[in-house]
Each structure stands twice: as C-alpha cells, then as structure tokens.
Design an enzyme around this catalytic site. Structure first.
Site, PDB file in Angstrom:
ATOM      1  N   ARG A  23      95.888  53.527  80.868  1.00 41.25           N
ATOM      2  CA  ARG A  23      94.803  52.684  80.345  1.00 41.25           C
ATOM      3  C   ARG A  23      95.190  51.196  80.354  1.00 41.25           C
ATOM      4  NH1 ARG A  23      90.801  56.171  77.767  1.00 41.25           N
ATOM      5  NH2 ARG A  23      89.746  54.375  76.978  1.00 41.25           N
ATOM      6  N   ARG A  27      89.572  47.246  77.454  1.00 41.70           N
ATOM      7  CA  ARG A  27      88.995  46.246  76.554  1.00 41.70           C
ATOM      8  C   ARG A  27      90.001  45.344  75.861  1.00 41.70           C
ATOM      9  NH1 ARG A  27      84.733  50.473  74.003  1.00 41.70           N
ATOM     10  NH2 ARG A  27      86.722  51.558  73.911  1.00 41.70           N
ATOM     11  N   ARG A  36      82.989  43.569  82.090  1.00 40.01           N
ATOM     12  CA  ARG A  36      82.293  44.706  81.482  1.00 40.01           C
ATOM     13  C   ARG A  36      80.939  44.263  80.937  1.00 40.01           C
ATOM     14  NH1 ARG A  36      80.040  48.704  79.624  1.00 40.01           N
ATOM     15  NH2 ARG A  36      80.957  50.283  78.262  1.00 40.01           N
ATOM     16  N   ASP A  73      86.759  57.043  85.482  1.00 41.79           N
ATOM     17  CA  ASP A  73      86.877  57.809  84.243  1.00 41.79           C
ATOM     18  C   ASP A  73      86.901  59.291  84.564  1.00 41.79           C
ATOM     19  OD1 ASP A  73      86.741  57.192  81.151  1.00 41.79           O
ATOM     20  OD2 ASP A  73      85.745  59.105  81.523  1.00 41.79           O
ATOM     21  N   TYR A 149      85.210  68.150  76.856  1.00 41.29           N
ATOM     22  CA  TYR A 149      84.050  67.254  76.694  1.00 41.29           C
ATOM     23  C   TYR A 149      82.764  67.952  77.131  1.00 41.29           C
ATOM     24  CZ  TYR A 149      87.388  63.501  75.889  1.00 41.29           C
ATOM     25  OH  TYR A 149      88.382  62.724  75.361  1.00 41.29           O
TER      26      TYR A 149
HETATM   27  O1  CP3 Z   1      94.212  53.823  82.959  1.00 43.88           O
HETATM   28  C1  CP3 Z   1      93.397  52.978  83.427  1.00 43.88           C
HETATM   29  O2  CP3 Z   1      93.451  51.770  83.196  1.00 43.88           O
HETATM   30  C2  CP3 Z   1      92.366  53.461  84.422  1.00 43.88           C
HETATM   31  C3  CP3 Z   1      91.096  53.793  83.927  1.00 43.88           C
HETATM   32  C4  CP3 Z   1      90.858  54.965  82.999  1.00 43.88           C
HETATM   33  C5  CP3 Z   1      89.792  54.965  82.059  1.00 43.88           C
HETATM   34  N1  CP3 Z   1      89.720  56.198  81.495  1.00 43.88           N
HETATM   35  C6  CP3 Z   1      88.938  53.820  81.792  1.00 43.88           C
HETATM   36  C7  CP3 Z   1      88.139  53.779  80.557  1.00 43.88           C
HETATM   37  C8  CP3 Z   1      91.464  56.224  82.919  1.00 43.88           C
HETATM   38  C9  CP3 Z   1      92.674  56.744  83.667  1.00 43.88           C
HETATM   39  C10 CP3 Z   1      90.710  56.992  81.972  1.00 43.88           C
HETATM   40  C11 CP3 Z   1      91.020  58.403  81.656  1.00 43.88           C
HETATM   41  C12 CP3 Z   1      90.322  59.053  80.557  1.00 43.88           C
HETATM   42  N2  CP3 Z   1      89.013  58.915  80.179  1.00 43.88           N
HETATM   43  C13 CP3 Z   1      90.918  60.035  79.733  1.00 43.88           C
HETATM   44  C14 CP3 Z   1      92.317  60.570  79.886  1.00 43.88           C
HETATM   45  C15 CP3 Z   1      93.345  59.643  79.414  1.00 43.88           C
HETATM   46  C16 CP3 Z   1      93.292  59.287  77.947  1.00 43.88           C
HETATM   47  O3  CP3 Z   1      93.165  58.089  77.680  1.00 43.88           O
HETATM   48  O4  CP3 Z   1      93.406  60.172  77.110  1.00 43.88           O
HETATM   49  C17 CP3 Z   1      89.932  60.453  78.814  1.00 43.88           C
HETATM   50  C18 CP3 Z   1      90.115  61.484  77.727  1.00 43.88           C
HETATM   51  C19 CP3 Z   1      88.728  59.748  79.109  1.00 43.88           C
HETATM   52  C20 CP3 Z   1      87.403  59.910  78.465  1.00 43.88           C
HETATM   53  C21 CP3 Z   1      86.996  58.648  77.832  1.00 43.88           C
HETATM   54  N3  CP3 Z   1      86.570  57.555  78.541  1.00 43.88           N
HETATM   55  C22 CP3 Z   1      87.023  58.306  76.460  1.00 43.88           C
HETATM   56  C23 CP3 Z   1      87.406  59.225  75.328  1.00 43.88           C
HETATM   57  C24 CP3 Z   1      86.624  56.968  76.372  1.00 43.88           C
HETATM   58  C25 CP3 Z   1      86.564  56.112  75.131  1.00 43.88           C
HETATM   59  C26 CP3 Z   1      85.191  55.895  74.672  1.00 43.88           C
HETATM   60  C27 CP3 Z   1      85.034  54.503  74.104  1.00 43.88           C
HETATM   61  O5  CP3 Z   1      83.870  54.078  74.066  1.00 43.88           O
HETATM   62  O6  CP3 Z   1      86.019  53.866  73.753  1.00 43.88           O
HETATM   63  C28 CP3 Z   1      86.332  56.512  77.680  1.00 43.88           C
HETATM   64  C29 CP3 Z   1      85.839  55.187  78.084  1.00 43.88           C
HETATM   65  C30 CP3 Z   1      86.749  54.360  78.906  1.00 43.88           C
HETATM   66  N4  CP3 Z   1      87.421  54.814  79.999  1.00 43.88           N
HETATM   67  C31 CP3 Z   1      87.024  52.984  78.717  1.00 43.88           C
HETATM   68  C32 CP3 Z   1      87.876  52.604  79.765  1.00 43.88           C
HETATM   69  C33 CP3 Z   1      88.417  51.235  80.039  1.00 43.88           C
HETATM   70  C34 CP3 Z   1      86.407  52.077  77.645  1.00 43.88           C
HETATM   71  C35 CP3 Z   1      84.969  51.878  77.994  1.00 43.88           C
HETATM   72  C36 CP3 Z   1      84.430  50.508  77.763  1.00 43.88           C
HETATM   73  O7  CP3 Z   1      84.791  49.544  78.453  1.00 43.88           O
HETATM   74  O8  CP3 Z   1      83.550  50.390  76.913  1.00 43.88           O
END
Ligand code: CP3
Length: 341
Positions: A23, A27, A36, A73, A149
């Site tokens: 990650r 943000r 974003r 994602d 999910y």
């Molecule tokens: O690692 C990186 O920088 C690459 C991008 C990446 C994202 N998600 C971007 C993201 C990766 C590799 C993921 C994987 C991911 N997504 C996982 C597995 C890894 C982990 O962190 O546990 C999971 C469980 C998800 C599902 C997911 N996506 C969740 C639970 C959330 C959070 C929801 C929230 O609103 O905070 C996301 C959203 C997400 N994925 C964001 C990012 C940068 C934040 C979204 C935003 O910008 O609003």
C-alpha cells in the site's frame, strides 16, 4: 543490470536488501489525494490507465523504492465477474453479497478480460516510465480473501457467513473458489503478458480461515493459481502473503511453490528464517505502526530486522500496508536506514 528485487526473489542475499511497501500508493501521499480528487469513483480511478500509472509511480519516484506495485484493487475481480462493488467514502467496500447458488450463477467471466483490460494498459504505461532498477509488481487477491468480501458484502467482519458457507455448503463454496481461481489465474497471466516482472498474491484474511479448512480455502486455490501462471511463465517470481497464519506457513510454502513469502508483524522473523525452506525469500515484517510512529523506535526495529536477515535473501517491507496517517518523511527515513544503515 540485474534488478535487486528480482535477484532477491531468485534467492540471492543482497548486502543491501531491496525495499518496497505494501500500500505504498495511497491517501497518505498528498500527490495521491490530488489525483484521487479527480476521480471520485474508486473503481473508475483504478481502471483509468493514465491516473493509475501515475499513482503507481508516485511513491517510487518520491522515495526511490525498488518495487513499483501496480495501482489497482483486489476487488476488481468481483467487479469484473459482474458483482456489484462500490467503495463508499469512510465505510470501505460494499458488495451485493453472494450466499446461494442463484447469486453464484449470476457471476460470469464472459466480460472479465475486457473489463480488466485498462489494468494491462496501466502496466504498459508504468513500464514505459519505470525508473531504472525498479521492478514492476503485479498482484491479485487470493480467492479466500476476495471471497470474504464477496460473501460478507463488506469488510470489518469476523467472516461468519464465509466460514459457515465453507463448513456447511462445501459445494457452493468450492464452486465460488473455482471461479475465483480461473479468473485470478487469467488476470495474473494477462498482467505478466503486459509486463509485470513479479506478482504478489494478497491473502490478507488467511488468518481467519479455520485450521481444518486452511488447505481447502487458502493453500489449494493459491497452489492452482501459481501452477497456472508458472505453466506459461516458469521463471516469473510469485510472492504469497497469507497474513497471520504462521502455523501454516511451512506447509503453504511447500504446497503452493511460491518464490517469496510475506511475513506479517505478528510472526517472529527469526523463527520464519530458521523454519521455512532456505529457497523461499522472506519479505516484510516491520509493523506499520512503527512506520506511522517514526523516530527511535522505528529506526531500532528496522535495524533489528536488517540484522536478523543479514546474509539471507530478503525484501524489506512492512508486515501489512502503510497506514493512512503515516507521514511521508518517515518512509524517506526508513529507506535511508535500509540503504545506509
Ligand atoms: O499497494 C499498493 O500501493 C497498490 C495498490 C493496492 C490497493 N489495494 C489500493 C487501494 C493494493 C495492493 C490493494 C490491495 C487490497 N485491497 C487488499 C489486500 C491488501 C491489504 O491492504 O490488506 C484489500 C483487502 C483490499 C480491499 C480494499 N480496498 C479495502 C479494504 C480498502 C479500504 C477502503 C477504504 O475506503 O479505505 C480498499 C481501497 C483502496 N485500495 C485504497 C487504495 C489506495 C483507498 C481508496 C481511496 O483512495 O479512497
């Protein structure tokens, strides 16, 4: 020049280990938030090859990291299979839950390749602008974590519906896993076709799988995906990340055939070093809370990890993703410590 992250994954111990962070795009970076803001719909943001490529590269440029993880994602797979997926501000992902045969039957991979094709363009765009020495890492969620999910309909649960289905409706559960194995294998192969140089399979919720079901829910689906990718790309390194499942790690490594294994912060790194087969490259383990805290505690623990892994193939990373309130300066300092001691 051999890229450091790839040499570590091929089993070489680098005097200075490569570093990237799960990650690392997100943000906590002001330049991420600025882009974003232009794409309020998170799925559309992920499927915009110009914006996604730029966001992939932001942390690599800012910190000089050795890995560029594709910005996308894990929930793009359910989206591509036709399940309704939405990211609700401050609430996280919301999906129309799949709990029965009829709902499962509605999933279709007919349009998955087309829906996910912008991701392949993102990979090509990143490739064209990748700083020398950095490795482009593709990824997908593991079937179990993605299924949590899909079945629950949101995150932040104890996965009761998911576990109940796995125990009591094995045919339905296995059919869902099979669909995810097929879609994820094609997706990762397409990422390699587009130029991904290494792949990571995120199994964030592996630790929630009941022990008697671990083989069926976590290991077997992952092993099938690894086999499918390696059938076409035998040398492409794959990192598994079955988070919080230390007691299963040795079995996971042996059965899945991954080249690298992510070690979360609840698992003792020296235990992993001494217990897991020497041919698997360890990655990770620094508590993301230490990166958030910064200062003396972070520096001491980062150095302790470097000492623990000295002389062994290792990729510096966190035990899980960067936390949102993390000050970017702490990452710059961490990179300095890893590179200069
Ligand atoms: O690692 C990186 O920088 C690459 C991008 C990446 C994202 N998600 C971007 C993201 C990766 C590799 C993921 C994987 C991911 N997504 C996982 C597995 C890894 C982990 O962190 O546990 C999971 C469980 C998800 C599902 C997911 N996506 C969740 C639970 C959330 C959070 C929801 C929230 O609103 O905070 C996301 C959203 C997400 N994925 C964001 C990012 C940068 C934040 C979204 C935003 O910008 O609003």
């Amino acid at each position: 020049m051999v890229k450091k992250l790839l040499s570590a994954l091929s089993g070489e111990a680098n005097a200075i280990p490569p570093i990237w962070l799960m990650r690392q795009a997100g943000r906590y970076l002001p330049e991420y938030r600025a882009l974003r803001a232009k794409a309020p719909n998170f799925i559309q943001f992920c499927l915009n090859p110009e914006l996604a490529a730029e966001v992939t590269l932001q942390p690599v440029r800012r910190f000089g990291l050795d890995g560029a993880i594709l910005f996308a994602d894990i929930l793009l797979i359910p989206h591509a299979l036709g399940q309704s997926v939405a990211f609700v501000e401050n609430e996280g992902p919301k999906l129309e839950p799949i709990r029965n045969v009829a709902a499962l039957a509605e999933l279709s991979d007919a349009r998955a390749t087309e829906i996910l094709s912008p991701v392949m363009q993102t990979i090509k765009n990143v490739h064209a602008a990748l700083p020398a020495g950095a490795t482009l890492i593709g990824f997908a969620g593991a079937p179990w974590t993605v299924a949590t999910y899909m079945i629950e309909g949101h995150g932040g649960t104890d996965f009761d519906n998911c576990r109940r289905m796995a125990w009591t409706e094995p045919k339905l559960f296995d059919a869902l896993m099979d669909k995810l194995v097929a879609a994820t294998s094609s997706y990762l192969i397409a990422q390699a076709d587009a130029g991904a140089e290494a792949l990571q399979i995120f199994d964030t919720w592996a630790g929630a799988a009941p022990a008697p079901l671990f083989d069926r829910a976590v290991i077997a689906p992952t092993a099938k995906i690894v086999r499918a990718v390696k059938a076409k790309y035998p040398k492409l390194p794959i990192i598994g990340f079955p988070r919080a499942s230390a007691s299963h790690l040795a079995h996971y490594v042996k059965e899945t055939g991954v080249d690298g294994i992510g070690i979360d912060q609840t698992t003792d790194l020296s235990w992993a070093r001494d217990t897991l087969p020497a041919k698997v490259t360890l990655q990770g383990n620094l508590d993301p809370a230490l990166l958030l805290a910064g200062g003396e505690a972070m520096e001491r623990e980062a150095r302790a990890i470097l000492a623990t892994m000295k002389g062994r193939p290792y990729i510096f990373n966190l035990g899980h993703g960067v936390l949102q309130p993390t000050p970017p300066d702490h990452i710059a300092r961490l990179v300095e410590i890893v590179r200069r001691g």
